[in-house]
Design an enzyme around this catalytic site. Structure first.
Site, PDB file in Angstrom:
ATOM      1  N   ARG A   1     -19.703  67.384-109.599  1.00 23.96           N
ATOM      2  CA  ARG A   1     -19.340  68.730-109.122  1.00 23.96           C
ATOM      3  C   ARG A   1     -18.599  69.473-110.244  1.00 23.96           C
ATOM      4  NH1 ARG A   1     -16.003  68.459-103.755  1.00 23.96           N
ATOM      5  NH2 ARG A   1     -17.992  67.924-102.797  1.00 23.96           N
TER       6      ARG A   1
ATOM      7  N   ARG B   1      -8.822  71.029-106.111  1.00 23.07           N
ATOM      8  CA  ARG B   1     -10.220  71.383-105.837  1.00 23.07           C
ATOM      9  C   ARG B   1     -10.577  72.764-106.398  1.00 23.07           C
ATOM     10  NH1 ARG B   1     -12.857  67.935-102.459  1.00 23.07           N
ATOM     11  NH2 ARG B   1     -11.741  65.962-102.389  1.00 23.07           N
TER      12      ARG B   1
ATOM     13  N   LYS C   1      -6.671  66.149-100.572  1.00 22.70           N
ATOM     14  CA  LYS C   1      -7.195  67.357-101.208  1.00 22.70           C
ATOM     15  C   LYS C   1      -6.383  68.584-100.792  1.00 22.70           C
ATOM     16  CE  LYS C   1     -11.190  66.509 -99.096  1.00 22.70           C
ATOM     17  NZ  LYS C   1     -12.573  66.621 -98.556  1.00 22.70           N
TER      18      LYS C   1
ATOM     19  N   LYS D   1      -6.756  72.921-100.990  1.00 19.25           N
ATOM     20  CA  LYS D   1      -7.728  73.969-101.331  1.00 19.25           C
ATOM     21  C   LYS D   1      -7.087  75.354-101.355  1.00 19.25           C
ATOM     22  CE  LYS D   1     -11.632  71.270 -99.737  1.00 19.25           C
ATOM     23  NZ  LYS D   1     -12.749  71.107 -98.808  1.00 19.25           N
TER      24      LYS D   1
ATOM     25  N   CYS E   1     -24.529  71.845 -94.729  1.00 18.51           N
ATOM     26  CA  CYS E   1     -23.993  70.972 -95.770  1.00 18.51           C
ATOM     27  C   CYS E   1     -25.116  70.090 -96.316  1.00 18.51           C
ATOM     28  CB  CYS E   1     -22.874  70.113 -95.200  1.00 18.51           C
ATOM     29  SG  CYS E   1     -23.494  68.829 -94.107  1.00 18.51           S
TER      30      CYS E   1
ATOM     31  N   CYS F   1     -25.233  62.167 -99.100  1.00 18.71           N
ATOM     32  CA  CYS F   1     -23.862  62.062 -98.598  1.00 18.71           C
ATOM     33  C   CYS F   1     -23.657  60.747 -97.849  1.00 18.71           C
ATOM     34  CB  CYS F   1     -23.528  63.231 -97.671  1.00 18.71           C
ATOM     35  SG  CYS F   1     -21.859  63.075 -97.016  1.00 18.71           S
TER      36      CYS F   1
ATOM     37  N   CYS G   1     -21.985  65.666 -90.118  1.00 16.27           N
ATOM     38  CA  CYS G   1     -20.896  64.861 -89.539  1.00 16.27           C
ATOM     39  C   CYS G   1     -19.746  65.799 -89.221  1.00 16.27           C
ATOM     40  CB  CYS G   1     -20.487  63.739 -90.502  1.00 16.27           C
ATOM     41  SG  CYS G   1     -19.283  64.236 -91.749  1.00 16.27           S
TER      42      CYS G   1
ATOM     43  N   CYS H   1     -18.036  70.421 -93.825  1.00 15.15           N
ATOM     44  CA  CYS H   1     -18.224  70.946 -95.183  1.00 15.15           C
ATOM     45  C   CYS H   1     -18.874  72.326 -95.228  1.00 15.15           C
ATOM     46  CB  CYS H   1     -19.034  69.962 -96.015  1.00 15.15           C
ATOM     47  SG  CYS H   1     -18.177  68.403 -96.269  1.00 15.15           S
TER      48      CYS H   1
HETATM   49 FE1  SRM Z   1     -16.944  68.355 -98.164  1.00 15.61          FE
HETATM   50  C1  SRM Z   1     -16.390  65.025 -98.104  1.00 15.61           C
HETATM   51  C2  SRM Z   1     -19.886  67.906 -99.673  1.00 15.61           C
HETATM   52  C3  SRM Z   1     -17.049  71.652 -98.834  1.00 15.61           C
HETATM   53  C4  SRM Z   1     -14.519  68.886 -95.814  1.00 15.61           C
HETATM   54  N1  SRM Z   1     -17.925  66.722 -98.843  1.00 15.61           N
HETATM   55  C5  SRM Z   1     -17.505  65.446 -98.767  1.00 15.61           C
HETATM   56  C6  SRM Z   1     -18.436  64.522 -99.578  1.00 15.61           C
HETATM   57  C7  SRM Z   1     -17.881  64.418-100.965  1.00 15.61           C
HETATM   58  C8  SRM Z   1     -18.726  63.150 -98.941  1.00 15.61           C
HETATM   59  C9  SRM Z   1     -17.864  61.975 -99.310  1.00 15.61           C
HETATM   60  O1  SRM Z   1     -16.617  62.075 -99.259  1.00 15.61           O
HETATM   61  O2  SRM Z   1     -18.436  60.933 -99.621  1.00 15.61           O
HETATM   62  C10 SRM Z   1     -19.733  65.370 -99.533  1.00 15.61           C
HETATM   63  C11 SRM Z   1     -20.722  65.139-100.678  1.00 15.61           C
HETATM   64  C12 SRM Z   1     -22.134  65.350-100.177  1.00 15.61           C
HETATM   65  C13 SRM Z   1     -23.143  65.373-101.235  1.00 15.61           C
HETATM   66  O3  SRM Z   1     -24.038  64.487-101.245  1.00 15.61           O
HETATM   67  O4  SRM Z   1     -23.118  66.269-102.071  1.00 15.61           O
HETATM   68  C14 SRM Z   1     -19.169  66.758 -99.372  1.00 15.61           C
HETATM   69  N2  SRM Z   1     -18.181  69.520 -99.173  1.00 15.61           N
HETATM   70  C15 SRM Z   1     -19.403  69.173 -99.650  1.00 15.61           C
HETATM   71  C16 SRM Z   1     -20.189  70.366-100.111  1.00 15.61           C
HETATM   72  C17 SRM Z   1     -21.105  70.090-101.288  1.00 15.61           C
HETATM   73  C18 SRM Z   1     -20.987  70.915 -98.913  1.00 15.61           C
HETATM   74  C19 SRM Z   1     -22.074  71.887 -99.237  1.00 15.61           C
HETATM   75  O5  SRM Z   1     -23.144  71.686 -98.690  1.00 15.61           O
HETATM   76  O6  SRM Z   1     -21.864  72.849 -99.981  1.00 15.61           O
HETATM   77  C20 SRM Z   1     -19.029  71.346-100.382  1.00 15.61           C
HETATM   78  C21 SRM Z   1     -18.504  71.247-101.782  1.00 15.61           C
HETATM   79  C22 SRM Z   1     -17.391  72.202-102.010  1.00 15.61           C
HETATM   80  C23 SRM Z   1     -16.926  72.304-103.420  1.00 15.61           C
HETATM   81  O7  SRM Z   1     -17.634  72.912-104.218  1.00 15.61           O
HETATM   82  O8  SRM Z   1     -15.818  71.834-103.711  1.00 15.61           O
HETATM   83  C24 SRM Z   1     -17.985  70.828 -99.406  1.00 15.61           C
HETATM   84  N3  SRM Z   1     -15.896  69.974 -97.515  1.00 15.61           N
HETATM   85  C25 SRM Z   1     -16.169  71.260 -97.844  1.00 15.61           C
HETATM   86  C26 SRM Z   1     -15.460  72.151 -96.973  1.00 15.61           C
HETATM   87  C27 SRM Z   1     -15.547  73.665 -96.968  1.00 15.61           C
HETATM   88  C28 SRM Z   1     -14.478  74.301 -97.798  1.00 15.61           C
HETATM   89  O9  SRM Z   1     -13.680  73.635 -98.449  1.00 15.61           O
HETATM   90  O10 SRM Z   1     -14.420  75.524 -97.792  1.00 15.61           O
HETATM   91  C29 SRM Z   1     -14.747  71.359 -96.086  1.00 15.61           C
HETATM   92  C30 SRM Z   1     -13.890  71.864 -94.896  1.00 15.61           C
HETATM   93  C31 SRM Z   1     -12.572  72.369 -95.301  1.00 15.61           C
HETATM   94  C32 SRM Z   1     -11.591  71.241 -95.379  1.00 15.61           C
HETATM   95  O11 SRM Z   1     -11.371  70.724 -96.464  1.00 15.61           O
HETATM   96  O12 SRM Z   1     -11.065  70.860 -94.331  1.00 15.61           O
HETATM   97  C33 SRM Z   1     -15.023  69.989 -96.449  1.00 15.61           C
HETATM   98  N4  SRM Z   1     -15.638  67.157 -97.171  1.00 15.61           N
HETATM   99  C34 SRM Z   1     -14.766  67.572 -96.200  1.00 15.61           C
HETATM  100  C35 SRM Z   1     -14.136  66.419 -95.623  1.00 15.61           C
HETATM  101  C36 SRM Z   1     -13.065  66.429 -94.500  1.00 15.61           C
HETATM  102  C37 SRM Z   1     -11.727  66.650 -95.083  1.00 15.61           C
HETATM  103  C38 SRM Z   1     -10.599  66.466 -94.111  1.00 15.61           C
HETATM  104  O13 SRM Z   1      -9.471  66.706 -94.495  1.00 15.61           O
HETATM  105  O14 SRM Z   1     -10.816  66.060 -92.976  1.00 15.61           O
HETATM  106  C39 SRM Z   1     -14.673  65.296 -96.282  1.00 15.61           C
HETATM  107  C40 SRM Z   1     -14.319  63.818 -96.044  1.00 15.61           C
HETATM  108  C41 SRM Z   1     -13.044  63.410 -96.681  1.00 15.61           C
HETATM  109  O15 SRM Z   1     -12.482  64.106 -97.531  1.00 15.61           O
HETATM  110  O16 SRM Z   1     -12.580  62.334 -96.310  1.00 15.61           O
HETATM  111  C42 SRM Z   1     -15.621  65.798 -97.241  1.00 15.61           C
HETATM  112 FE1  SF4 Z   2     -21.418  64.886 -95.751  1.00 18.77          FE
HETATM  113 FE2  SF4 Z   2     -20.261  65.367 -93.428  1.00 18.77          FE
HETATM  114 FE3  SF4 Z   2     -19.687  66.893 -95.538  1.00 18.77          FE
HETATM  115 FE4  SF4 Z   2     -22.036  67.105 -94.420  1.00 18.77          FE
HETATM  116  S1  SF4 Z   2     -20.056  67.567 -93.419  1.00 18.77           S
HETATM  117  S2  SF4 Z   2     -21.661  66.902 -96.622  1.00 18.77           S
HETATM  118  S3  SF4 Z   2     -22.449  65.041 -93.751  1.00 18.77           S
HETATM  119  S4  SF4 Z   2     -19.209  64.757 -95.339  1.00 18.77           S
END
Ligand code: SRM
Ligand code: SF4
Length: 582
Positions: free
Chosen positions: A94, A163, A226, A228, A447, A453, A492, A496
């Site tokens: 990323r 981030r 994290k 943000k 997502c 993922c 899930c 994201c």
């Molecule tokens: Fe996310 C984890 C993809 C934005 C909340 N996110 C992941 C992971 C890295 C899976 C992992 O931990 O193994 C995913 C990788 C998938 C892949 O194969 O690429 C993933 N997140 C993404 C992306 C690529 C989704 C997309 O389709 O665009 C976004 C990348 C953003 C970036 O450029 O940095 C992405 N993730 C978000 C957002 C939206 C935002 O930030 O505006 C959220 C919700 C906001 C938040 O943080 O609460 C988000 N991602 C999560 C979470 C839950 C975090 C939590 O505190 O509960 C996880 C899981 C974790 O961190 O344990 C996670």
């Molecule tokens: Fe993966 Fe869940 Fe984030 Fe989708 S919402 S990219 S399934 S961690």
């Protein structure tokens, strides 16, 4: 090789945890970080190991701070298990791209790296950056060094740190955009971790001895989780400022930036069946002049750094610290660290969190074309050579590209003479009409989910386009094809694509099964409410047919779908407090 989990010797600069607590009382990730020699771990050794296509488990965790995730192709998982082979390991990388702005030269480099190492695809993310998937361990260094040649890096793109810092993609006010974008870029540079680990591991530089300590702000254990940051410019809430741990809402008079309202404690992530985890929208706590942004970042982050939960990662986001301590207490602590009181929040108004697609004018005679990129996936699809088209545009484009928070792409800062040239290329590649998509499709996000993922429970990016093709006849039946309704899907509950503040949210529970949420705010200001649990496609379509039909019949002029389902009593409004939405 294992990492020694010992109390680090250079404690004086480490304000990152309650020092009265021995490390052994803290969660395993804390001891890992503390013993990692500032994020070096044994990553360099793991990269050299030719026996496995992966790296050690502790190094996988540390690698996230470097913006990379070890993944495996889940489509191949069962077959490889049957064949007693290790999973098909590959890496997601990323890029750190504050505010989503990149130059045409950087685009050309990213395209080249994606074709060479990244499965001939790039993914635009919901936080305005690029992800590469499918990178093999042996190609990681070449990828990072290639990015370096284009003045890009991946520092802190993942991990327990700041981030990607987001910034509104405001087409109408380019001068103001430049000013706020510069702040987002400075915030990213300021708050990213500073250890020499990145330069040593990826660029092969020698370690430089320093008497100051490598991480003056983070110390040895970085953030609890994290964190943000984002900058919004009303009336557009494209960055979803209420989903940020720390959001800045620009207060503008005329075209002049005066300062920011400060919003804290937003986050989407939750876990099914665990009501103690929940999405929460950020609370606006006051106003600061524009000159105070950096110190406000330091003050807010340091409160979370010092008081965030370091035992239970499921409870470690800033939202839980705020709800445990109380918003007033947190605000007072922030003000204490700032040395001044926040002013009362100023008035502002958002109107949407989507993108304005197509051509729009900027000031100074420049314009911008915002291209709908379904779920941010850039590739040469059958019948649509999108990757080639964008490369061709990058080769002649004299402005910038802006990645939007809705996974779309703005070809920005286009001069008068260049506009017809770009228009001709858009027409040549069939990108000018935006495919006659419904307004729901144009306001949708999914997502990544399967197959890369590791946390996905259901399909998302690969499924949503087809599902919308089945929703569109319902929209046509109810005469809603041109009515914008936000629809966001995830594989899930992690959230994201920010599904919990969309008007229609679908979150994966199991293969083919989703929770259906409705009633979020059109401009991201209200969480939605669980409407149907764990349902498959037929039930999703039937439920949507019903509520869309009611909306078409009963809506008031200009009333958004999310507002209607609450007014009509189809779901109750999610109001203040702990923001539970199920
Ligand atoms: Fe996310 C984890 C993809 C934005 C909340 N996110 C992941 C992971 C890295 C899976 C992992 O931990 O193994 C995913 C990788 C998938 C892949 O194969 O690429 C993933 N997140 C993404 C992306 C690529 C989704 C997309 O389709 O665009 C976004 C990348 C953003 C970036 O450029 O940095 C992405 N993730 C978000 C957002 C939206 C935002 O930030 O505006 C959220 C919700 C906001 C938040 O943080 O609460 C988000 N991602 C999560 C979470 C839950 C975090 C939590 O505190 O509960 C996880 C899981 C974790 O961190 O344990 C996670
Ligand atoms: Fe993966 Fe869940 Fe984030 Fe989708 S919402 S990219 S399934 S961690």
């Amino acid at each position: 090789m294992s990492i020694e989990l010992v109390e680090p010797p250079h404690a004086p600069t480490d304000r990152s945890r309650d020092r009265s607590q021995p490390l052994s009382n803290l969660g395993p990730d804390e001891t890992l970080k503390a013993g990692s020699n500032h994020l070096r771990g044994t990553i360099a050794e793991s990269l050299l190991d030719e026996i496995s296509a992966g790296i050690t488990f502790p190094d996988q965790k540390l690698l996230k701070f470097h913006g990379m995730y070890q993944q495996d192709d889940r489509d191949l998982r069962d077959e490889r298990r049957r064949q007693k082979l290790e999973p098909a390991h590959q890496f997601m990388v990323r890029v750190r791209l504050p505010g989503g702005v990149c130059t045409p030269a950087q685009w050309i480099k990213l395209d080249k790296l994606a074709r060479a190492h990244g499965g001939e695809t790039l993914r635009l993310t919901t936080r305005q950056t690029f992800q590469f998937h499918w990178i093999l361990k042996r190609d990681l260094k070449a990828t990072i060094q290639g990015l370096h040649e284009a003045l890009l890096d991946t520092v802190a793109a993942c991990g327990d740190d700041t981030r990607g810092v987001m910034c509104a993609v405001n087409p109408a006010l380019s001068g103001l955009h430049a000013e706020v974008y510069n702040m987002a870029r400075d915030a990213s540079n300021h708050a990213a971790w500073k250890s020499g680990a990145y330069h040593e591991i990826w660029y092969g530089e020698k370690k430089v001895a320093s008497s100051e300590g490598e991480e003056p702000f983070y110390g040895d254990t970085y953030m609890p989780r994290k964190f943000k940051i984002g900058f919004a410019i009303p009336p557009s809430n494209d960055i979803d400022v209420y989903a940020q741990d720390l959001g800045f809402i620009a207060i503008v008079k005329g075209h002049k930036l005066e300062g920011f309202n400060v919003a804290i404690g937003g986050s989407m992530g939750r876990t099914d069946g665990k009501p103690e985890t929940y999405p929460r929208l950020a609370s606006v706590i006051g106003y600061i002049p524009a000159a105070r942004v950096t110190e406000t970042i330091d003050a807010v982050m340091s409160v979370q750094r010092d008081y965030g939960d370091r035992k239970d990662r499921a409870h470690a986001r800033f939202k839980y610290t705020i709800d445990d301590k109380g918003l007033d207490w947190i605000k007072a602590e922030i003000e204490n660290r700032l040395g001044f009181a926040l002013e009362a929040a100023r008035t502002y108004a958002f109107t949407s969190n989507g993108d304005v697609l197509g051509w729009s004018e900027s000031d100074g005679g420049r314009s911008q074309f915002t291209l709908f990129i379904e779920n941010g996936r850039i590739a040469n699809h059958p019948g649509l050579a999108l990757m080639d088209a964008l490369l061709t545009i990058a080769r002649i484009h004299e402005g910038t590209f802006r990645l939007t928070p809705n996974q779309n792409l703005a070809i920005a800062d286009v001069g008068r003479e260049q506009r017809p040239v770009i228009q001709a290329l858009l027409e040549e590649y069939g990108l000018d009409e935006q495919g006659g998509a419904s307004a729901v499709r144009r306001n949708s996000m999914a997502c990544v989910a399967l197959p890369t993922c590791g946390l996905a429970m259901a399909e998302s990016e690969r499924y949503l386009p087809g599902l919308i093709s089945k929703i569109e006849p319902l929209l046509a039946k109810h005469n809603l094809m041109d009515t914008p309704i936000t629809l966001r899907m995830t594989g899930c509950p992690n959230g994201c694509s920010r599904p919990y503040n969309s008007e229609i949210g679908l979150t994966g529970r199991a293969p083919g099964k989703y929770n259906l949420y409705i009633g979020g705010g059109f401009h991201g200001h209200r969480l939605n409410k669980l409407y149907r649990e764990n349902i498959g496609e037929a039930a999703i379509l039937s439920a949507l047919d019903d509520v869309l039909g009611q909306y078409a019949q009963g809506r008031r002029p200009g009333e958004h779908f999310g507002d209607f389902v609450i007014r009509a009593g189809i779901v109750p409004e999610v109001t203040e407090g702990r923001h539970f939405n199920d």
